[in-house]
Design an enzyme around this catalytic site. Structure first.
Site, PDB file in Angstrom:
ATOM      1  N   TYR A  25     -68.651  -6.766  16.955  1.00 42.55           N
ATOM      2  CA  TYR A  25     -67.320  -6.896  16.355  1.00 42.55           C
ATOM      3  C   TYR A  25     -66.723  -5.506  16.165  1.00 42.55           C
ATOM      4  O   TYR A  25     -66.067  -5.212  15.194  1.00 42.55           O
ATOM      5  CB  TYR A  25     -67.452  -7.649  15.020  1.00 42.55           C
ATOM      6  CG  TYR A  25     -66.174  -8.289  14.511  1.00 42.55           C
ATOM      7  CD1 TYR A  25     -65.644  -9.426  15.114  1.00 42.55           C
ATOM      8  CD2 TYR A  25     -65.505  -7.768  13.408  1.00 42.55           C
ATOM      9  CE1 TYR A  25     -64.488 -10.019  14.648  1.00 42.55           C
ATOM     10  CE2 TYR A  25     -64.346  -8.357  12.915  1.00 42.55           C
ATOM     11  CZ  TYR A  25     -63.844  -9.482  13.551  1.00 42.55           C
ATOM     12  OH  TYR A  25     -62.693 -10.076  13.075  1.00 42.55           O
ATOM     13  N   SER A  27     -64.837  -2.085  18.411  1.00 45.46           N
ATOM     14  CA  SER A  27     -63.529  -1.826  19.001  1.00 45.46           C
ATOM     15  C   SER A  27     -63.071  -3.017  19.856  1.00 45.46           C
ATOM     16  O   SER A  27     -62.023  -3.622  19.605  1.00 45.46           O
ATOM     17  CB  SER A  27     -63.606  -0.542  19.825  1.00 45.46           C
ATOM     18  OG  SER A  27     -62.399  -0.285  20.475  1.00 45.46           O
ATOM     19  N   ASP A  83     -72.866   0.073  25.393  1.00 46.26           N
ATOM     20  CA  ASP A  83     -73.596  -0.118  26.643  1.00 46.26           C
ATOM     21  C   ASP A  83     -75.073   0.267  26.540  1.00 46.26           C
ATOM     22  O   ASP A  83     -75.919  -0.361  27.159  1.00 46.26           O
ATOM     23  CB  ASP A  83     -72.911   0.685  27.754  1.00 46.26           C
ATOM     24  CG  ASP A  83     -71.504   0.166  28.008  1.00 46.26           C
ATOM     25  OD1 ASP A  83     -71.345  -1.066  28.148  1.00 46.26           O
ATOM     26  OD2 ASP A  83     -70.563   0.971  28.030  1.00 46.26           O
ATOM     27  N   HIS A 108     -67.630  -4.170  30.746  1.00 47.57           N
ATOM     28  CA  HIS A 108     -67.890  -2.978  31.567  1.00 47.57           C
ATOM     29  C   HIS A 108     -69.124  -3.312  32.411  1.00 47.57           C
ATOM     30  O   HIS A 108     -70.043  -3.980  31.935  1.00 47.57           O
ATOM     31  CB  HIS A 108     -68.136  -1.773  30.649  1.00 47.57           C
ATOM     32  CG  HIS A 108     -68.450  -0.485  31.358  1.00 47.57           C
ATOM     33  ND1 HIS A 108     -67.911  -0.157  32.588  1.00 47.57           N
ATOM     34  CD2 HIS A 108     -69.243   0.549  31.016  1.00 47.57           C
ATOM     35  CE1 HIS A 108     -68.368   1.034  32.947  1.00 47.57           C
ATOM     36  NE2 HIS A 108     -69.179   1.478  32.018  1.00 47.57           N
ATOM     37  N   GLU A 227     -49.785  25.501  23.407  1.00 48.07           N
ATOM     38  CA  GLU A 227     -49.536  25.568  24.835  1.00 48.07           C
ATOM     39  C   GLU A 227     -50.507  24.699  25.628  1.00 48.07           C
ATOM     40  O   GLU A 227     -50.100  23.960  26.523  1.00 48.07           O
ATOM     41  CB  GLU A 227     -49.672  27.040  25.264  1.00 48.07           C
ATOM     42  CG  GLU A 227     -48.925  27.405  26.478  1.00 48.07           C
ATOM     43  CD  GLU A 227     -47.505  26.875  26.517  1.00 48.07           C
ATOM     44  OE1 GLU A 227     -46.716  27.176  25.608  1.00 48.07           O
ATOM     45  OE2 GLU A 227     -47.185  26.149  27.477  1.00 48.07           O
ATOM     46  N   GLU A 231     -49.062  20.278  23.762  1.00 41.73           N
ATOM     47  CA  GLU A 231     -48.033  19.879  24.738  1.00 41.73           C
ATOM     48  C   GLU A 231     -48.560  18.937  25.815  1.00 41.73           C
ATOM     49  O   GLU A 231     -47.774  18.328  26.553  1.00 41.73           O
ATOM     50  CB  GLU A 231     -47.439  21.129  25.410  1.00 41.73           C
ATOM     51  CG  GLU A 231     -46.334  21.767  24.611  1.00 41.73           C
ATOM     52  CD  GLU A 231     -45.499  22.708  25.485  1.00 41.73           C
ATOM     53  OE1 GLU A 231     -45.008  22.272  26.537  1.00 41.73           O
ATOM     54  OE2 GLU A 231     -45.379  23.882  25.107  1.00 41.73           O
TER      55      GLU A 231
HETATM   56  P1  NAD Z   1     -68.295  -0.442  19.536  1.00 35.63           P
HETATM   57  O1  NAD Z   1     -69.230   0.683  19.386  1.00 35.63           O
HETATM   58  O2  NAD Z   1     -66.921  -0.307  19.004  1.00 35.63           O
HETATM   59  O3  NAD Z   1     -68.850  -1.789  18.851  1.00 35.63           O
HETATM   60  C1  NAD Z   1     -70.156  -2.136  18.939  1.00 35.63           C
HETATM   61  C2  NAD Z   1     -70.488  -3.424  18.226  1.00 35.63           C
HETATM   62  O4  NAD Z   1     -71.849  -3.694  18.531  1.00 35.63           O
HETATM   63  C3  NAD Z   1     -70.418  -3.352  16.703  1.00 35.63           C
HETATM   64  O5  NAD Z   1     -70.156  -4.656  16.209  1.00 35.63           O
HETATM   65  C4  NAD Z   1     -71.825  -2.942  16.325  1.00 35.63           C
HETATM   66  O6  NAD Z   1     -72.169  -3.347  15.045  1.00 35.63           O
HETATM   67  C5  NAD Z   1     -72.620  -3.715  17.361  1.00 35.63           C
HETATM   68  N1  NAD Z   1     -73.920  -3.071  17.639  1.00 35.63           N
HETATM   69  C6  NAD Z   1     -74.162  -1.748  17.714  1.00 35.63           C
HETATM   70  N2  NAD Z   1     -75.471  -1.541  18.000  1.00 35.63           N
HETATM   71  C7  NAD Z   1     -76.036  -2.753  18.112  1.00 35.63           C
HETATM   72  C8  NAD Z   1     -77.342  -3.204  18.382  1.00 35.63           C
HETATM   73  N3  NAD Z   1     -78.344  -2.342  18.615  1.00 35.63           N
HETATM   74  N4  NAD Z   1     -77.559  -4.519  18.425  1.00 35.63           N
HETATM   75  C9  NAD Z   1     -76.567  -5.396  18.201  1.00 35.63           C
HETATM   76  N5  NAD Z   1     -75.300  -5.030  17.937  1.00 35.63           N
HETATM   77  C10 NAD Z   1     -75.044  -3.732  17.897  1.00 35.63           C
HETATM   78  O7  NAD Z   1     -68.290  -0.826  21.110  1.00 35.63           O
HETATM   79  P2  NAD Z   1     -67.030  -0.974  22.085  1.00 35.63           P
HETATM   80  O8  NAD Z   1     -66.410   0.365  22.284  1.00 35.63           O
HETATM   81  O9  NAD Z   1     -66.211  -2.126  21.608  1.00 35.63           O
HETATM   82  O10 NAD Z   1     -67.748  -1.337  23.467  1.00 35.63           O
HETATM   83  C11 NAD Z   1     -68.186  -2.639  23.762  1.00 35.63           C
HETATM   84  C12 NAD Z   1     -68.111  -2.847  25.270  1.00 35.63           C
HETATM   85  O11 NAD Z   1     -66.749  -2.792  25.685  1.00 35.63           O
HETATM   86  C13 NAD Z   1     -68.851  -1.808  26.099  1.00 35.63           C
HETATM   87  O12 NAD Z   1     -69.391  -2.461  27.223  1.00 35.63           O
HETATM   88  C14 NAD Z   1     -67.741  -0.864  26.539  1.00 35.63           C
HETATM   89  O13 NAD Z   1     -68.042  -0.185  27.743  1.00 35.63           O
HETATM   90  C15 NAD Z   1     -66.629  -1.866  26.758  1.00 35.63           C
HETATM   91  N6  NAD Z   1     -65.280  -1.278  26.714  1.00 35.63           N
HETATM   92  C16 NAD Z   1     -64.884  -0.564  25.620  1.00 35.63           C
HETATM   93  C17 NAD Z   1     -63.602  -0.074  25.556  1.00 35.63           C
HETATM   94  C18 NAD Z   1     -63.120   0.637  24.295  1.00 35.63           C
HETATM   95  O14 NAD Z   1     -61.933   0.838  24.171  1.00 35.63           O
HETATM   96  N7  NAD Z   1     -63.946   1.001  23.324  1.00 35.63           N
HETATM   97  C19 NAD Z   1     -62.707  -0.287  26.614  1.00 35.63           C
HETATM   98  C20 NAD Z   1     -63.129  -1.047  27.716  1.00 35.63           C
HETATM   99  C21 NAD Z   1     -64.425  -1.539  27.734  1.00 35.63           C
END
Ligand code: NAD
Ligand code: MG
Length: 334
Positions: A25, A27, A83, A108, A227, A231
């Protein structure tokens, strides 16, 4: 031009009678879960009991289960944990709950493409990857629009995987902006290359080297920061809205002439050759292995590099300047 899919190409009905588990839950996780729920779909959230997100997810009205229980209960499982933890979460919690006909999804391609997660053949394996940060995926949806997204089908055991991904992309708002189809391989390799060579690594190194060059030549650090860093956004906004040509139209003739004559001296044939080498390391899986090994060791090098980067003079000067600009004051990343 590649085919773009919009709302009319996708039918939420493909997911209507199914339970979707969003694992994580953060980003992306909070944005997917909330958007899908607001689109009328049936969403549960999978979190470790110790997670700081249990309370916010419950307050948002979700049933919150452990990742294992959520995976057992759901038909469609979207893994949105960082990841570097996904393979372990998959092995321990998700895989035991999979059975024929279910669907597994990622935002991803890293873990599937490089083989750190190997799902059984009788499930669908798909990707829905918004091309923007999670917080924007949520805020743009609440304004009635969406962030563009990529979709991919890695395994189509049900024969309906494309309908499922399109429905999911619609549910998070992606088809409002436009969705394009890719593969796990293409998404993973281009994403890693972009963030390393251009977006994160390339831009940061360019800004920092420019800043250092001016400061070492005796100019005021504040001037160097304005700079070479401040910018940057103004220029990138022009490029984003009007292309490189539009940016060059807007800047002075002096700036445009310097752009053509000097840019290729900095990012020269040699730099491009190094980009090709970086791409080859990504394609071979060498970068993925390096990152996975670093994470297994507890990220010792990452911590050192993070500390060194934070201690650089540009951060101190930048913080002072941002604090002195009225509308930038107090802005914090959560
Ligand atoms: P994040 O770090 O914001 O969120 C991670 C979530 O996983 C949290 O709820 C955390 O509590 C939980 N978590 C962390 N460690 C854990 C564990 N060991 N076991 C179980 N849960 C755990 O992650 P994110 O940035 O939302 O990335 C999630 C996926 O989305 C990734 O595959 C990332 O590549 C992909 N992605 C992210 C973005 C981005 O804007 N952040 C954009 C495109 C794709
Ligand atoms: Mg990316």
């Amino acid at each position: 031009m590649v085919k773009m899919y919009y709302d009319g190409d996708a039918d939420l009905g493909a997911l209507r009678d199914k339970t979707i588990a969003v694992i994580g839950y953060g980003s992306q996780g909070h944005a997917h879960a909330l958007n899908l729920k607001d689109s009328g779909l049936n969403v549960i959230v999978g979190l470790r009991p110790s997670s700081k997100f249990v309370t916010p997810a419950k307050e948002a009205g979700f049933e919150v289960l452990s990742p294992a229980a959520a995976a057992r209960k759901a038909d469609f499982i979207m893994i949105l944990v960082p990841d570097e933890f996904a393979a372990e979460v998959y092995r321990q919690d998700i895989e035991p709950g999979l059975k024929a006909g279910k669907a597994l999804a990622f935002a991803h391609g890293f873990n599937i493409h490089f083989g750190y997660v190997k799902p059984p053949k009788d499930i669908d394996v798909v990707m829905i990857a918004p091309k923007g940060p999670g917080h924007l995926v949520r805020s743009v949806y609440t304004e009635g629009a969406g962030v563009p997204a990529l979709i991919a089908v890695h395994q189509d055991a049900s024969g309906h995987a494309r309908e499922l991904v399109l429905a999911y992309a619609k549910g998070i708002g992606g088809t409002k902006a436009g969705v394009i189809e890719t593969t796990y391989k293409e998404e993973t390799e281009t994403d890693l290359f972009g963030e390393q060579a251009v977006l994160c690594g390339g831009v940061s190194a360019l800004i920092q080297a420019g800043f250092e060059t001016l400061v070492e030549a005796g100019y005021q650090p504040e001037m160097a920061y304005f700079e070479c860093c401040h910018e940057m956004k103004l220029i990138v906004d022009l490029i984003y809205n009007h292309g490189l040509a539009g940016m060059r139209y807007s800047v002075s003739n002096t700036a445009e002439y310097g752009d053509y004559t000097v840019g290729p001296k900095i990012i020269n044939a040699d730099a491009k050759k190094r980009m090709q080498e970086i791409l080859a390391r990504i394609q071979s899986g060498a970068f993925a292995k390096e990152f996975v090994d670093e994470c297994k060791a507890g990220k010792p090098n990452m911590e050192k590099m993070r500390a060194a980067a934070k201690a650089h003079q540009i951060e101190k000067v930048g913080a002072e300047i941002r604090a002195a600009i009225p509308w930038m004051k107090g802005q914090k990343l959560l």
